[in-house]
Design a protein around this motif. Structure first.
Motif, short mmCIF file in Angstrom:
data_model
loop_
_atom_site.label_atom_id
_atom_site.label_comp_id
_atom_site.label_asym_id
_atom_site.label_seq_id
_atom_site.Cartn_x
_atom_site.Cartn_y
_atom_site.Cartn_z
N TYR A 14 0.85 -1.19 0.00
CA TYR A 14 0.00 0.00 0.00
C TYR A 14 0.88 1.24 0.00
CZ TYR A 14 -4.19 -2.72 0.92
OH TYR A 14 -5.23 -3.59 0.81
N THR A 22 -5.10 8.84 2.34
CA THR A 22 -5.47 7.43 2.33
C THR A 22 -4.34 6.62 1.70
OG1 THR A 22 -7.26 5.89 1.79
CG2 THR A 22 -6.71 7.53 0.12
N GLN A 23 -4.62 5.38 1.35
CA GLN A 23 -3.62 4.51 0.75
C GLN A 23 -4.12 3.93 -0.56
OE1 GLN A 23 -3.04 1.70 3.97
NE2 GLN A 23 -1.11 2.69 4.47
N TYR A 25 -3.59 0.53 -3.03
CA TYR A 25 -3.03 -0.80 -3.18
C TYR A 25 -2.31 -0.90 -4.52
CZ TYR A 25 -2.76 -5.84 -3.92
OH TYR A 25 -2.32 -7.12 -4.18
N LEU A 67 -8.29 4.45 -6.38
CA LEU A 67 -9.08 4.58 -5.15
C LEU A 67 -10.52 4.17 -5.40
CD1 LEU A 67 -7.75 7.93 -3.63
CD2 LEU A 67 -7.08 5.58 -3.11
N GLY A 68 -11.02 3.34 -4.51
CA GLY A 68 -12.39 2.85 -4.62
C GLY A 68 -12.55 1.61 -5.47
N PHE A 71 -8.46 -3.51 -4.22
CA PHE A 71 -8.10 -3.51 -2.81
C PHE A 71 -7.81 -2.12 -2.25
CE2 PHE A 71 -6.88 -7.90 -4.04
CZ PHE A 71 -7.73 -8.57 -3.17
N SER A 72 -7.93 -1.08 -3.07
CA SER A 72 -7.74 0.28 -2.58
C SER A 72 -9.01 0.77 -1.91
CB SER A 72 -7.37 1.24 -3.72
OG SER A 72 -6.07 1.00 -4.18
N PRO A 73 -8.87 1.45 -0.76
CA PRO A 73 -10.07 1.98 -0.11
C PRO A 73 -10.66 3.12 -0.93
CG PRO A 73 -8.10 2.75 1.01
CD PRO A 73 -7.65 1.76 -0.03
N ALA A 74 -11.90 3.43 -0.64
CA ALA A 74 -12.55 4.55 -1.32
C ALA A 74 -11.91 5.86 -0.88
CB ALA A 74 -14.04 4.56 -0.98
N PRO A 76 -11.64 9.44 0.75
CA PRO A 76 -12.33 9.88 1.97
C PRO A 76 -13.43 10.91 1.75
CG PRO A 76 -10.11 10.80 1.86
CD PRO A 76 -10.26 9.84 0.70
#
Length: 93
Positions: A14, A22-23, A25, A67-68, A71-74, A76
């Motif tokens: 990450y 955020t991070q 992946y 992002l989103g 495996f990457s978070p959405a 913010p």
């Protein structure tokens, strides 16, 4: 056994993104000059599964999930096109 080919597995991790906090992946494979594969909307880095091992023979391939996706978070907050661009600039830093 003859005729069996082995293939290296990608290294994953990450990346911390400064602007969004955020991070992201990503997977990386190979060595040499860097190449970044950017997937289409509604996909993830799996889109390049068949291509990456070939390119990684000569280059260091980075295959992030936007992002989103994957495996990457959405993101913010509300995510605009400039945020998408900023996330990849941060990834390259």
């Amino acid at each position: 056994v003859t005729g069996v080919q082995t293939c290296a597995l990608p290294i994953w991790g990450y990346a911390n993104l400064k602007r969004s906090g955020t991070q992201m992946y990503y997977e990386t494979m190979g060595s040499g000059d860097p190449v970044i594969f950017v997937h289409q909307c509604w996909w993830n880095n799996f889109e390049f599964e068949g291509v990456i091992p070939m390119v990684a023979k000569q280059y260091t391939v980075y295959s992030p999930d936007s992002l989103g996706f994957g495996f990457s978070p959405a993101a913010p907050n509300w995510f605009e096109f400039t945020d998408f661009t900023d996330s990849f600039i941060d990834f390259m830093d």
